[in-house]
Design an enzyme around this catalytic site. Structure first.
Site, PDB file in Angstrom:
ATOM      1  CB  CYS A  40      -0.945   0.000   1.195  1.00  0.00           C
ATOM      2  SG  CYS A  40      -1.898  -1.529   1.329  1.00  0.00           S
ATOM      3  CG  HIS A  61      -1.769   4.186   5.450  1.00  0.00           C
ATOM      4  ND1 HIS A  61      -1.507   3.867   4.134  1.00  0.00           N
ATOM      5  CD2 HIS A  61      -2.201   3.037   6.037  1.00  0.00           C
ATOM      6  CE1 HIS A  61      -1.756   2.581   3.943  1.00  0.00           C
ATOM      7  NE2 HIS A  61      -2.172   2.052   5.076  1.00  0.00           N
ATOM      8  CG  HIS A  94      -6.431   1.160   1.134  1.00  0.00           C
ATOM      9  ND1 HIS A  94      -5.428   2.001   0.708  1.00  0.00           N
ATOM     10  CD2 HIS A  94      -5.799   0.068   1.671  1.00  0.00           C
ATOM     11  CE1 HIS A  94      -4.253   1.459   0.974  1.00  0.00           C
ATOM     12  NE2 HIS A  94      -4.456   0.289   1.548  1.00  0.00           N
TER      13      HIS A  94
END
Length: 674
Positions: free
Chosen positions: A205, A340, A379
């Protein structure tokens, strides 16, 4: 003794000179290592039909989201896939996320790629190819001018599942390159003829922010002159949702409730984004528009933490501290953090505590503002870090910090009283306070690799050097507006985009637009030249081009090859001898030569104008559908044309995921219970 002194003195002088030279070299190295990196271009694709940074900003500024049901056009067995039992193998208890409508669409003809190769290509490769062209155009750089340059490519990727389990013998020779992560960056470099570093990065990620960090380092080290940096993720199969369901790590309704009381798992989605980066000094020297600067960045690793995929608070705090030290800043010099956080009960408190410890102490100018774009678009994994950068660039330019959705009630698992940090559960103005606006951007990978970057508002551009202008602007009542494409359909679509843009932006000066089209765009094989004296005449000419109708001021042509000598627009001035009528006749002759394929140097018509960047619409790709997981695509090995009106985003027959305001119910967007 005197003789010894006379011998020693020249030696000491040489040592002093060498010492001064060494100090100068050290200072130069220090300046190079700390030089800000300019963001000169941006492009993106995100859920909800978002195809530009402006559209992404419109979404987050309006407090909307793009979460919808699973896609029905990727060959997923939706009836068998969903099961509310989190322990049922091969199923997902979630059936919502953020999905790209155009994941299967690509303009293969534009990039001279045949249908079978396009079908075998990972959609992440296709997306980043188009985004690369758009990032160059957004920066006002002709992509075709970069062949042989030391521009680099740093692409964040995740393991592809495209074509997994599909038997397609006809595509066997192309599936190795089509599905290789290394080829993703290599194909961009090959397509554009870039000879700087080309690196594909997979840190899960954090991939795109790590790519941006490595690109910045390469620019400072002189390894490349420009750098494309970002990342892409496309969920070709539902494997991620199945795996996360077994771990009970996915939000049942597909939403990231970042730092909110109701956080119940990640909301997963997909997207692509690229930045075009350049050393700030080079950006100013080349008269490139600077959107913002990367003041510093840092990466590190969790190491032996509490678990292989469990985030480490101390490591997150340390990577922030590294970025601050490299920038020479204190925590109070940063106004906001783009976090994040994906909305998990375990990860959110770890990250919040690290931010509170790193940024929430010793603040004299007010609380740090905390938010994340994941609450809007989900996400996007390898495209998530670059999404946060694009959002904060736009926020700086608009002086507004958008609301983070689903965080009306902050998480009780976080002790917010430990530091001066304010969750952005409502929009906040971002006024200038005598120093540049600054934001931190965090991205943490399942791999344990953490990244943090400090973004800073663009400094004022230096005053243009009047001596650099070559001559005065020609006294022409007509201006040439040059439009080109790879096909007649795309040419009409380009005209449509430009017409819409001029209608939406009456502040655009026609001379600036003409200069941008002539000096900062590629001149492709299908060409049109519109000669117009005012806005009304230009709009009418564009409409004629859209409708395919002839007009006296419109010249068109298709370039197959051209062996005529290059021409300079300086001849317009020389042949006219101050006579406006003769000058306009010469201009028409130049325009006719241009549409035949003659290389024309237009710079003498726009002396000085080429240094003013005027954003214009990027290329109108004419996409076809390529998707190996559907029976028709695997059997035929060819794309299905999506068609549509010029300038419109082309759809694949699937409903547009609804953009909703936070106050609208989720059930209004789906007939299925959450």
């Amino acid at each position: 003794m005197v003789d010894s002194d006379s011998k020693l003195l020249p030696h000491l002088k040489r040592v002093m000179v060498e010492l001064q030279e060494t100090r100068a070299q050290l200072r130069a190295l220090q300046r190079r290592d700390s030089e800000p990196i300019a963001i000169v271009g941006m492009s993106c694709r995100y859920p909800g039909g978002i195809s530009s940074p402006d559209e992404l900003w419109d979404l987050v500024a309006a407090g909307e989201e793009t979460i919808g049901g699973f896609p029905a056009d990727r060959g997923w067995d939706l009836e068998r896939l969903f099961d509310p039992d989190p322990d049922r193998p091969g199923t997902s208890y979630a059936r919502h996320g953020g999905f790209l409508e155009s994941a299967g669409e690509f303009d293969a003809d534009f990039f001279d790629i045949d249908s079978s190769e396009a079908l075998a290509m990972d959609p992440q490769q296709r997306l980043l190819l188009e985004c690369a062209w758009e990032a160059f155009e957004d920066a006002g750089i002709d992509p075709e001018s970069l062949v042989g340059s030391r521009a680099g490519v740093f692409a964040g990727v995740t393991a592809t599942d495209y074509g997994l389990g599909v038997d397609a013998p006809a595509l066997e020779s192309q599936r190795l390159t089509g599905g290789s992560a290394s080829i993703l960056s290599g194909r961009i470099a090959y397509t554009f003829g870039l000879e700087g570093p080309a690196v594909s990065i997979d840190t899960a990620c954090s991939s795109s922010l790590v790519a941006i960090h490595l690109a910045s380092q390469a620019l400072r080290a002189g390894e490349c002159s420009l750098a494309l940096a970002g990342g892409a993720t496309v969920l070709s199969t539902p494997i991620l949702f199945i795996a996360m369901s077994r771990q009970r790590a996915v939000a049942p309704d597909g939403r990231c409730k970042s730092f909110g009381e109701d956080a119940d798992g990640g909301g997963f989605s997909e997207g692509a984004g690229l930045l075009l980066l350049e050393r700030l000094s080079d950006a100013h020297a080349h008269n490139h528009r600077v959107l913002a600067v990367l003041r510093s960045s840092a990466i590190n690793q969790d190491g032996a933490s509490n678990g292989l995929t469990t985030h480490s608070g101390p490591a997150q705090e340390e990577v922030i501290a590294q970025a601050l030290r490299k920038a020479g800043l204190s925590p109070g010099d940063v106004d906001a953090v783009e976090a994040h956080s994906i909305g998990t009960p375990l990860g959110d408190p770890i990250e919040a505590q690290a931010i509170i410890s790193a940024y929430g102490q010793r603040r004299a100018d007010g609380a740090l503002r905390l938010g994340t774009i994941k609450s809007n678009i989900g996400h996007t994994q390898a495209a998530s870090g670059v999404a946060g950068v694009i959002k904060m660039v736009m926020a700086m330019r608009h002086g507004l910090l958008p609301k983070t959705l689903h965080a009306e009630r902050p998480s009780p698992r976080v002790d917010w009283s430990e530091g001066d940090v304010q969750l952005l559960n409502s929009p906040a103005s971002w006024p200038a306070n005598g120093r540049p606006r600054r934001a931190g951007i965090s991205s943490f990978g399942m791999s344990g690799t953490n990244a943090h970057a400090i973004l800073e508002e663009a400094p004022p551009a230096p005053e243009p050097d009047a001596g650099a202008e070559h001559g005065e602007a020609l006294a022409l009542s007509l201006l040439p507006f040059l439009i080109s494409a790879k096909s007649p359909e795309a040419l009409a679509a380009q005209a449509d985009r430009l017409q819409r843009h001029l209608a939406r932006h009456p502040e655009v000066e026609l001379r600036d637009a003409a200069a941008a089209l002539a000096l900062r765009r590629a001149h492709l094989s299908e060409r049109a030249a519109l000669l117009a004296c005012d806005r009304e005449e230009l709009i009418a000419g564009l409409q004629s081009l859209i409708d395919g109708l002839p007009q006296a001021s419109l010249l068109q042509g298709t370039v197959t090859y051209a062996d005529e000598p290059a021409l300079s627009a300086r001849g317009v001035q020389e042949s006219a001898h101050g006579d406006p009528v003769l000058a306009q006749d010469a201009l028409r002759a130049l325009a006719r030569a241009h549409v035949r394929g003659v290389a024309v140097d237009w710079s003498p018509i726009f002396p000085g104008d080429g240094r003013r960047h005027t954003p214009l619409p990027t290329y109108a790709f004419q996409r076809r559908r390529y998707w190996i997981h559907t029976d028709a695509g695997a059997r035929e090995g060819a794309g299905e044309k999506t068609g549509g009106a010029p300038g419109e985003v082309q759809r694949s027959g699937r409903a547009h995921p609804t953009r909703t305001g936070r106050n609208e119910s989720f059930e209004a967007n789906t007939k299925e219970p959450t």
